[in-house]
Design a protein around this motif. Structure first.
Motif: not given
Ligand code: 9D3
Length: 249
Positions: A223-249
């Protein structure tokens, strides 16, 4: 592509050449695999291929004369071939090396046994030394098969069209997504709904996410060897939003 393999156990290669994709490649003439018994080049009644180490110590060393004669014979038949020694002290084999070697029309492999080869053979004849990983085996035969297996997959026509080596997720620095086949319900476990939907865009999205998650969890080094592609960035952003929602409850 032609492979000549120098070994004291040529029969070990029968099973390798006799099955699956390797067998098909041999039968179609895309590959020629010629195991050569180093013992056939040894002198004397006992055809000895090993001897005690100078300086003492345990274990045996492969004698230089039979090896030199076997390598010279192989080079006379495969004049373009690099001579590759399978050696636990060699450079660690990977997909990139497999791809590079697939560009060769010929290769000669030297399989060591015992403690190894007389060093003068390495210096005089060997172009490259390959290890297949940091664990101790009993000889170079299995590593030679591993290297050939990885190399032939890159030869055009050896794999089925839909399975070309360039498509391999490893080449893209990602693990592959999970795979499922029938039945749709196995025990308590259901195939992910989206894969049954027939919605090819949604399926592609799911596979990209599955591949990314596996890579992050199992092989963060890839994972570290290669940066994220644009579609992958979108996926990681989705994960981040979900985790933030989890943490704020
Ligand atoms: C007991 C002898 N070893 C000292 C730790 C040296 C040694 C010599 C020969 C260890 C293994 C072998 C046989 N292995 C190979 O020829 C070999 C190999 C391997 O053992 N691991 C990973 N890649 C390779 S490529 C060839």
């Amino acid at each position: 592509m032609r492979f000549c393999v120098l070994t004291i156990f040529p029969e070990m290669f029968d099973a390798f050449a006799g099955h699956g994709i390797m067998r098909r490649a041999v039968e179609s003439g895309k590959i020629r695999l010629e195991p050569v018994n180093i013992r056939d080049f040894a002198e004397g009644r006992h055809k000895v291929t090993d001897d005690r180490p100078y300086g003492g110590g345990s274990g045996m060393v492969m004698k230089p004369e039979p090896l030199a004669a076997a390598i010279q014979k192989a080079k006379s038949e495969l004049s373009q071939a690099p001579v590759v020694l399978l050696n636990p002290q060699g450079r660690c084999f990977d997909q990139e090396m497999a791809r590079q070697y697939a560009a060769c029309s010929e290769m000669i492999f030297v399989c060591g046994r015992y403690e190894g080869l007389d060093e003068r053979i390495c210096e005089a004849y060997v172009d490259d030394e390959i290890s297949i990983g940091d664990y101790v085996l009993t000889g170079g035969e299995l590593p030679a098969m591993v290297v050939m297996d990885a190399v032939i997959r890159h030869i055009p026509g050896v794999l089925g069209a839909e399975d070309a080596a360039e498509c391999d997720s490893f080449s893209a620095g990602r693990l592959e997504h999970a795979h499922y086949t029938r039945p749709a319900v196995f025990g308590k476990n259901q195939v992910p709904e989206v894969l049954l939907s027939g919605n090819h865009g949604a399926i592609e999205d799911w596979r990209r996410e599955s591949a990314l998650l596996r890579t992050v969890l199992r092989r963060p080094d890839l994972f570290d060897q290669k940066g994220l592609t644009e579609p992958e960035k979108k996926i990681v952003q989705k994960w981040c939003r979900r985790l933030e929602a989890l943490a704020s409850d």
